[in-house]
Design a protein around this motif. Sequence first.
Motif, PDB file in Angstrom:
ATOM      1  N   HIS A 177       0.829  -1.208   0.000  1.00 27.06           N
ATOM      2  CA  HIS A 177       0.000   0.000   0.000  1.00 27.06           C
ATOM      3  C   HIS A 177       0.866   1.261   0.000  1.00 27.06           C
ATOM      4  O   HIS A 177       0.608   2.199  -0.747  1.00 27.06           O
ATOM      5  N   LEU A 178       1.887   1.244   0.824  1.00 28.52           N
ATOM      6  CA  LEU A 178       2.788   2.398   0.932  1.00 28.52           C
ATOM      7  C   LEU A 178       3.442   2.696  -0.427  1.00 28.52           C
ATOM      8  O   LEU A 178       3.489   3.843  -0.870  1.00 28.52           O
ATOM      9  N   ARG A 179       3.904   1.649  -1.068  1.00 32.26           N
ATOM     10  CA  ARG A 179       4.576   1.821  -2.368  1.00 32.26           C
ATOM     11  C   ARG A 179       3.602   2.386  -3.407  1.00 32.26           C
ATOM     12  O   ARG A 179       3.968   3.253  -4.201  1.00 32.26           O
ATOM     13  N   GLU A 180       2.372   1.889  -3.390  1.00 30.90           N
ATOM     14  CA  GLU A 180       1.383   2.371  -4.370  1.00 30.90           C
ATOM     15  C   GLU A 180       1.096   3.856  -4.140  1.00 30.90           C
ATOM     16  O   GLU A 180       0.965   4.622  -5.087  1.00 30.90           O
ATOM     17  N   THR A 181       0.983   4.251  -2.870  1.00 27.53           N
ATOM     18  CA  THR A 181       0.703   5.658  -2.563  1.00 27.53           C
ATOM     19  C   THR A 181       1.865   6.538  -3.006  1.00 27.53           C
ATOM     20  O   THR A 181       1.658   7.610  -3.593  1.00 27.53           O
ATOM     21  N   ALA A 207       6.962  12.502  -1.050  1.00 33.06           N
ATOM     22  CA  ALA A 207       5.901  11.523  -1.339  1.00 33.06           C
ATOM     23  C   ALA A 207       5.922  10.407  -0.296  1.00 33.06           C
ATOM     24  O   ALA A 207       4.874   9.977   0.194  1.00 33.06           O
ATOM     25  N   PHE A 208       7.118   9.962   0.048  1.00 38.18           N
ATOM     26  CA  PHE A 208       7.232   8.890   1.041  1.00 38.18           C
ATOM     27  C   PHE A 208       6.687   9.349   2.395  1.00 38.18           C
ATOM     28  O   PHE A 208       5.915   8.635   3.045  1.00 38.18           O
ATOM     29  N   GLU A 209       7.089  10.587   2.788  1.00 36.29           N
ATOM     30  CA  GLU A 209       6.633  11.098   4.097  1.00 36.29           C
ATOM     31  C   GLU A 209       5.111  11.224   4.132  1.00 36.29           C
ATOM     32  O   GLU A 209       4.462  10.881   5.115  1.00 36.29           O
ATOM     33  N   ARG A 210       4.553  11.698   3.015  1.00 38.51           N
ATOM     34  CA  ARG A 210       3.089  11.863   2.981  1.00 38.51           C
ATOM     35  C   ARG A 210       2.385  10.506   2.990  1.00 38.51           C
ATOM     36  O   ARG A 210       1.329  10.338   3.601  1.00 38.51           O
ATOM     37  N   ALA A 211       2.996   9.537   2.288  1.00 34.32           N
ATOM     38  CA  ALA A 211       2.394   8.190   2.246  1.00 34.32           C
ATOM     39  C   ALA A 211       2.390   7.558   3.632  1.00 34.32           C
ATOM     40  O   ALA A 211       1.399   6.946   4.041  1.00 34.32           O
ATOM     41  N   VAL A 212       3.492   7.756   4.364  1.00 31.71           N
ATOM     42  CA  VAL A 212       3.572   7.197   5.729  1.00 31.71           C
ATOM     43  C   VAL A 212       2.527   7.860   6.621  1.00 31.71           C
ATOM     44  O   VAL A 212       1.849   7.201   7.417  1.00 31.71           O
ATOM     45  N   ASP A 230     -13.220  -8.952  -7.101  1.00 35.63           N
ATOM     46  CA  ASP A 230     -12.099  -8.989  -6.147  1.00 35.63           C
ATOM     47  C   ASP A 230     -11.348  -7.658  -6.184  1.00 35.63           C
ATOM     48  O   ASP A 230     -11.227  -7.038  -7.254  1.00 35.63           O
ATOM     49  N   ASN A 231     -10.848  -7.266  -5.043  1.00 37.48           N
ATOM     50  CA  ASN A 231     -10.142  -5.988  -4.999  1.00 37.48           C
ATOM     51  C   ASN A 231      -9.112  -5.992  -3.877  1.00 37.48           C
ATOM     52  O   ASN A 231      -9.154  -6.853  -2.999  1.00 37.48           O
ATOM     53  N   TYR A 232      -8.206  -5.015  -3.889  1.00 41.45           N
ATOM     54  CA  TYR A 232      -7.174  -4.931  -2.850  1.00 41.45           C
ATOM     55  C   TYR A 232      -7.242  -3.580  -2.158  1.00 41.45           C
ATOM     56  O   TYR A 232      -7.887  -2.644  -2.661  1.00 41.45           O
ATOM     57  N   GLY A 233      -6.579  -3.491  -0.998  1.00 47.11           N
ATOM     58  CA  GLY A 233      -6.732  -2.336  -0.113  1.00 47.11           C
ATOM     59  C   GLY A 233      -6.598  -0.979  -0.773  1.00 47.11           C
ATOM     60  O   GLY A 233      -7.496  -0.133  -0.666  1.00 47.11           O
ATOM     61  N   TYR A 234      -5.486  -0.771  -1.482  1.00 49.98           N
ATOM     62  CA  TYR A 234      -5.226   0.554  -2.070  1.00 49.98           C
ATOM     63  C   TYR A 234      -6.349   0.942  -3.029  1.00 49.98           C
ATOM     64  O   TYR A 234      -6.850   2.065  -3.027  1.00 49.98           O
ATOM     65  N   SER A 235      -6.750  -0.017  -3.849  1.00 53.43           N
ATOM     66  CA  SER A 235      -7.773   0.249  -4.852  1.00 53.43           C
ATOM     67  C   SER A 235      -9.132   0.535  -4.194  1.00 53.43           C
ATOM     68  O   SER A 235      -9.901   1.362  -4.678  1.00 53.43           O
ATOM     69  N   ILE A 236      -9.404  -0.146  -3.083  1.00 52.75           N
ATOM     70  CA  ILE A 236     -10.677   0.086  -2.370  1.00 52.75           C
ATOM     71  C   ILE A 236     -10.721   1.532  -1.866  1.00 52.75           C
ATOM     72  O   ILE A 236     -11.720   2.232  -2.005  1.00 52.75           O
ATOM     73  N   ILE A 237      -9.602   1.981  -1.310  1.00 47.23           N
ATOM     74  CA  ILE A 237      -9.546   3.356  -0.798  1.00 47.23           C
ATOM     75  C   ILE A 237      -9.747   4.355  -1.940  1.00 47.23           C
ATOM     76  O   ILE A 237     -10.489   5.334  -1.809  1.00 47.23           O
ATOM     77  N   GLN A 238      -9.088   4.088  -3.071  1.00 42.76           N
ATOM     78  CA  GLN A 238      -9.211   4.989  -4.219  1.00 42.76           C
ATOM     79  C   GLN A 238     -10.658   5.056  -4.706  1.00 42.76           C
ATOM     80  O   GLN A 238     -11.152   6.111  -5.065  1.00 42.76           O
ATOM     81  N   ARG A 239     -11.308   3.904  -4.692  1.00 44.51           N
ATOM     82  CA  ARG A 239     -12.698   3.819  -5.168  1.00 44.51           C
ATOM     83  C   ARG A 239     -13.620   4.643  -4.266  1.00 44.51           C
ATOM     84  O   ARG A 239     -14.487   5.369  -4.754  1.00 44.51           O
ATOM     85  N   THR A 281      -8.138   7.033   7.046  1.00 42.99           N
ATOM     86  CA  THR A 281      -6.703   6.908   7.271  1.00 42.99           C
ATOM     87  C   THR A 281      -6.363   5.561   6.659  1.00 42.99           C
ATOM     88  O   THR A 281      -6.963   4.548   7.043  1.00 42.99           O
ATOM     89  N   ASP A 282      -5.435   5.567   5.699  1.00 40.67           N
ATOM     90  CA  ASP A 282      -5.216   4.340   4.921  1.00 40.67           C
ATOM     91  C   ASP A 282      -5.002   3.097   5.790  1.00 40.67           C
ATOM     92  O   ASP A 282      -5.548   2.035   5.513  1.00 40.67           O
ATOM     93  N   GLY A 283      -4.214   3.258   6.856  1.00 37.29           N
ATOM     94  CA  GLY A 283      -3.875   2.105   7.697  1.00 37.29           C
ATOM     95  C   GLY A 283      -5.069   1.529   8.446  1.00 37.29           C
ATOM     96  O   GLY A 283      -5.015   0.402   8.932  1.00 37.29           O
TER      97      GLY A 283
END
Lengths: 283, 111
Positions: free
Chosen positions: A32-36, A50-55, B24-33, B45-47
């Motif tokens: 997830h972090l890498r994608e962000t 970008a890394f700081e904001r993603a974290v 089927d979907n994954y976390g990052y994509s769900i948040i984007q959607r 908050t993504d986490g």
Amino acid sequence: MPDLEPSIAAWRKTMMAAPHVGPDTLDELETHLRETVEELVRSGVPETEAFERAVQRLGSPAAVTSEFQKLNAFTWLPATAVTAAGIAAALLLAGYLFSLFQTPARDILLAAHVLAITLGYGATLLLGVLGVCFVCQRCATDFSPRRVRSLSRVTSTYGQIAALLTALGMVLGMVWSHQHWGRYWGWDSREVGALSVVVWLLCFLCAHRSRRITARGALIASLLGSNLVLLAWFGPLFPWREGLHSYGMPIQATPLMLAALAMNLLFFLVGLAPAGWLRLRKA
Amino acid sequence: MKLQKELVAASSVPLILSILTAGDNYGYSIIQRVKELSGGRIEWTDGMLYPVLHWLEDQDMVRSRWVESEAGRKRKYYTLKSGGRQALRQQREQWNLVNSVLNQLWSPHHA
């Protein structure tokens, strides 16, 4: 993005130190972090920022772990109930035995032997009870990987306690036997029974440790362990070698014993069926 | 206008389950959607998404598996299970009920 790797490694290290976040979850969070970061970099943000904001978006390790902590608070009701019952029974038995064997004082060794072996057998039987609960619940629904991991820890702990206490009980019994009967070992039915249980538990633990069996396998196999304990504890004495242990199940109770053995075997077979088979059949 | 955090938390399960009904979907994509559908007004908050996904898995509503993309990236995909579909039906009824009551209360004729 080669410059990103040390930052991600440092982030992983921080997260790994936090409790309740396993390696699998950490891999997922890292993806997830890498994608962000990639998304932010594509929109023109410099990589470091970008890394700081993603974290920041992902949340602090403390915040993330506190959410996962709520998940890990999972307790399997049968495990809690069986553990509570086991502890209560152990305390009652200890109190009873030591009051019974207080006079003469030399029989404390016998009391310790009876207590240890009873608790060891008891723990093995309780593991079997957990196996029955597991098989019943699994007929309706499967257990998630997280729950299976949690159950694996439970079965391993029970197996260790049972092996330790049974082995201790057996050794104490040998010492007592040497003092009173003049020999450590006599291939008596009960002695062979105790040895069989110890060997079984050691095999169980080895399979557990080497990951040759899953939590499901361990819980189903625990039903066979229950049967072994029933035979060792209450089973018939060897007719050709009566020995000095005279306790056992009276002949009238044989059908009860056979029923218990058959029930355990039945649950064992049911445990081999696919998860949720009962629900599938209803549907 | 951004949603209050209590409402964001309460709506997370039906939102995730609804997104997974599409496939089927994954976390990052769900948040984007969610961000896309709400015009950025529902902000997670993504986490915080992942504990919810793992909880859904514990509850037998979804199952997960790792899939490697063509680019070589491994992603954990979530699939809706029958328990999840059932839970979503119940959630939908409840949210529709709340929506209908509020609509009636806030309609000009009601006053």
